[in-house]
Structures are given as C-alpha cells and as structure tokens.
Scaffold this motif. Sequence first.
Motif: not given
Length: 117
Positions: A38-42, A69-75, A86-89
């Motif tokens: 998401c661009r910004y958190f709810p 979270t803004e932790e990096d994730a791998w998909r 996969y980066q960002g919020p």
Amino acid sequence: MKNLLTTIPQRGDLRHWANVEKILQACDSEEDFWTFGCRYFPKESGPGALCFMVHSGYVRGYFTVLEFTEEDAWRCSEDQQEPELYQGPKVKLAVWRSIPTVPQRGFQGWRYTQLQP
C-alpha cells in the motif's frame, strides 16, 4: 477499529480461485502469512482488525491483520526462477477463514468495510 477490504489480483499463479485458495489456507501463522502493499497505512485500522479478500468478483473470506510493516519481503511465483524483492509499506495478514461468497467488484488498493464474519 475498522475492517479492511482488498482485492487479490488475478494474474500469474493467482488467476484461478482453486490455486489461490490453497495458498490462502496455508497462511495460518505469523511465519506463514500473506501481505499486500500500500502507499500508506490505514489510519483507522490496525492489528486485530479483519481484512476481507475479493477474488473473481466475490469476497471469499478474511484474514486477521497482524501488523503494518515496511520490512522487505521476498515473493516468488511458479513461473519465476528467482524470488523478487518486495519493498515499501505492507499490511501483514494471517489465519485465513473462508466465508460464503458475497458479490463485490474488484479494485486496486484497500478500502474500509462494514463487513463482519
């Protein structure tokens, strides 16, 4: 705290509901989770709220929101050789629960919803 609604994109491995359902059913702990960017958190939601998921024109079930979270994730998908960073919020979700389908047109992003289990 408000519940959320978001759409699972119908592309790649996620095109057919039967494939998606298998993936969602495996998201049953904090180690096996689903995220959406998401661009910004709810601001009016948070951990403990529910996030209902739309696929193929129907709300199919919901997750519990674990955290923002803004932790990096791998998909990775079946047709990829290497996982993609996969980066960002992101909204981190777990514990999938199916519900009787409810018609809902898909959309990008997330929305607040009055839906309840």
